[in-house]
Design an enzyme around this catalytic site. Structure first.
Site, PDB file in Angstrom:
ATOM      1  N   HIS A  47       6.279  30.861  59.432  1.00  0.00           N
ATOM      2  CA  HIS A  47       5.953  30.181  60.694  1.00  0.00           C
ATOM      3  C   HIS A  47       5.857  31.167  61.858  1.00  0.00           C
ATOM      4  O   HIS A  47       6.289  30.873  62.982  1.00  0.00           O
ATOM      5  CB  HIS A  47       7.000  29.108  61.018  1.00  0.00           C
TER       6      HIS A  47
ATOM      7  N   ASP B  11      12.640  28.297  56.716  1.00  0.00           N
ATOM      8  CA  ASP B  11      12.037  27.344  55.791  1.00  0.00           C
ATOM      9  C   ASP B  11      10.593  27.722  55.453  1.00  0.00           C
ATOM     10  O   ASP B  11       9.952  28.494  56.147  1.00  0.00           O
ATOM     11  CB  ASP B  11      12.040  25.946  56.408  1.00  0.00           C
ATOM     12  N   GLU B  12      10.113  27.136  54.390  1.00  0.00           N
ATOM     13  CA  GLU B  12       8.694  27.151  54.008  1.00  0.00           C
ATOM     14  C   GLU B  12       8.058  28.546  54.070  1.00  0.00           C
ATOM     15  O   GLU B  12       7.032  28.748  54.711  1.00  0.00           O
ATOM     16  CB  GLU B  12       7.907  26.189  54.900  1.00  0.00           C
ATOM     17  N   VAL B  13       8.660  29.496  53.406  1.00  0.00           N
ATOM     18  CA  VAL B  13       8.097  30.842  53.370  1.00  0.00           C
ATOM     19  C   VAL B  13       7.133  30.954  52.183  1.00  0.00           C
ATOM     20  O   VAL B  13       7.519  30.745  51.029  1.00  0.00           O
ATOM     21  CB  VAL B  13       9.212  31.899  53.254  1.00  0.00           C
TER      22      VAL B  13
END
Length: 558
Positions: free
Chosen positions: A294, A354-356
């Site tokens: 992100h 998160d969400e790598v």
């Protein structure tokens, strides 16, 4: 990134016995004060006064009504209070709540009014007494702050007692909700006694200012709404892939190149204003700077921060997550988080995690070579943990605690014992809570309360029906769940629809996190929430309707 036994019986009990003790978990020790004089004829309230939200822990109320004359009624510091006229926070709150109670009425004849048929006496003052030696007037709220209060409304003077100013703020909100205007323009309040405290210490709203920039006015308006619903944490997801509106003092090029435009930034003055506006309402501001994923907007203003992606043996021209193999990355993060730890006074910073997406790391030959040297094999979750651990160490060096999304825990990063893990994945979130708390970590629940997901009908019922402690674990584990957050991600939300999409849907989460576990009756909640929504409208919050109907103030032409 993408959730409590019938109240009807409880309410009957509340109004048929002298006092009711609601069973719940005490998160703060709050002193009980001596019982108030016994008002006669305790009975259920009716009409607009039956709109308390969130419902107090202990409540009894009388059918006897007192009249308030706006021209004479005063909010004052009580004798023996450790706070006085020098307490700017309370002085500001007195002005604010006086306006909430009386300022929206079009009937400005504030002289003496003859009592209505039920108004037997006049209430002349609400005196506020802070009992702690340090009232907290000039400090910031924190996780251990006391928000408990005791409110006694009996003529001629009502009394609000609290350990700290934060409890007084919550009690002022409750008192203002008890005051109502009848069809003849008289302001009335039922004799009442309330003892109240939050069930959970962390009750948050997440606002996303990266996908769409939210003007300062929108943020401040929703801080007001949060106070009306007794939320106490603004989780400010301030930057993300799409834009970097935070104007850094040390690295101004981050917003110069990463914001949507020069008009879409939060200056240091803006940030200080948000923090102080929140403080005056008993709300903490926890910023989130999410890495290593992100972060596309970060790379526009910070060369070499992001990992170059490869197509075969050549760079593709695109970039992935933060580059975890360069010393310059950690030099930058050390300086950046030193600034953040200074700008934001709260004890915690949210570090995301998160969400790598690992694909770019996998494509980069230098990253592959680094992993070999570090003995990480081809497990890129370990590389993420390597990076996260270094960031955690940096933030810890500034005496800050940190919050992370659940993937950081799932990927087995080494976490300090006081780490707060936020559980957001809706699937199997109860299992995740069991694991997180079983490992001894403090947890926050967000998974069932992603309000950016919308559907036809009264979806507030779904949010309201969640019981946060419905997961397997010991009592000690249950105590590690310190609260939750309603999250409004900004892909489809900007200033035009932020407030009506958030309220009163988030109000359902607010009551779930404040009130007793036994407060679950949807019919009663519907009646109170409908009235509460109308009150928010009168106070300038554009809350969407709960269902069909109208507000009483609209019928009066207000």
């Amino acid at each position: 990134m993408s959730r409590a036994m019938g109240l009807a019986g409880l309410l009957v009990a509340l109004f048929l016995v002298p006092a009711v003790l609601v069973s719940t978990s005490f998160r703060h020790d709050a002193p009980r004060t001596e019982p108030a004089p016994e008002p006669a004829e305790w009975e259920p309230p009716s009409g607009p006064e039956d709109s308390l939200w969130p419902l107090p822990q202990e409540l009894r109320t009388s059918g006897r009504q007192l009249q308030l004359a706006p021209g004479r009624f005063q909010l004052v510091h009580g004798a023996g209070s450790s706070a006085g006229p020098h307490c700017g926070l309370l002085q500001d709150a007195f002005r604010r709540y006086y306006e909430y109670m009386f300022g929206q009425s079009l009937r400005r004849n504030w002289g003496y009014r003859p009592f209505g048929p039920r108004a037997e006496a006049e209430l002349s003052h609400l005196q506020v007494v802070i009992e702690s030696r340090d009232p907290g007037c000039d400090s910031h709220p924190h996780l251990g702050s006391s928000e408990a209060y005791q409110l006694t409304v009996i003529a001629p003077v009502a009394t609000l007692k609290a350990d700290e100013v934060w409890g007084a703020l919550r009690g002022l909100e409750t008192f203002s909700q008890l005051v109502h205007e009848d069809d003849y323009g008289s302001f009335l309040v039922n004799e009442s006694e309330i003892y109240d405290f939050p069930r959970f210490a962390h009750r948050g709203i997440l606002l996303d200012t990266s996908r769409h920039y939210l003007p300062l006015k929108s943020i401040l308006t929703n801080l007001d709404a949060m106070a009306f619903n007794k939320f106490n944490v603004l989780h400010w997801h301030i930057v993300d892939d799409q834009s970097f509106p935070y104007q850094s003092i040390c690295f101004p090029e981050l917003s110069d190149k990463g914001a949507y435009s020069y008009n879409h930034i939060y200056t240091p003055t803006d940030v200080r204003l948000v923090i102080e506006y929140a403080r005056l309402r008993g709300i903490r501001v926890i910023p989130e700077f999410d890495t290593p994923g992100h972060t596309q907007s970060w790379g526009k203003g910070q060369k070499y921060l992001l990992t170059p992606c490869y197509n075969g043996e050549k760079p593709s021209g695109s970039f992935g997550p933060v580059n975890p193999i360069l010393n310059t990355t950690y030099d930058f993060m050390t300086k950046f988080f030193k600034e953040i730890s200074t700008v934001f006074p709260d004890a915690y910073i949210h570090l995301g995690g998160d969400e790598v997406d690992f694909n770019c790391w996998k494509s980069n030959p230098e990253v592959q070579e680094f992993m070999k040297k570090q003995g990480l094999g081809r497990d890129y979750a370990k590389l993420e943990s390597y990076y996260i651990q270094k960031i955690l160490d940096i933030v810890s060096s500034y005496n800050k605690g940190y919050m992370v999304w659940q993937e950081v825990f799932d990927n087995k990063a080494k976490l300090k014992p006081d780490t707060v893990v936020e559980v957001w994945m809706e699937r199997h979130y109860a299992y995740e809570l069991s694991n997180v708390t079983g490992a001894g970590f403090t947890a926050i629940l967000a998974a069932p309360w992603y309000l950016d997901y919308i559907s036809y009908g009264q979806d507030w019922r779904k949010y309201y029906s969640v019981e946060p402690l419905n997961f397997s674990g010991s009592e000690k584990q249950k105590e590690l769940l310190i609260g939750g957050e309603a999250c409004l991600w900004g892909e489809f939300v900007d200033a035009t629809n932020l407030t009506p999409r958030l309220w009163p849907r988030a109000s359902a989460v607010g009551e779930r996190l404040w009130s007793s576990r036994n407060v679950t009756n949807l019919q009663d909640a519907y009646r109170r929430l409908t009235n509460h929504r109308c009150r928010m409208l009168r106070r300038g919050i554009a809350a969407e309707p709960v269902f069909v109907g109208y507000c009483a103030h609209e019928a009066r032409g207000q």
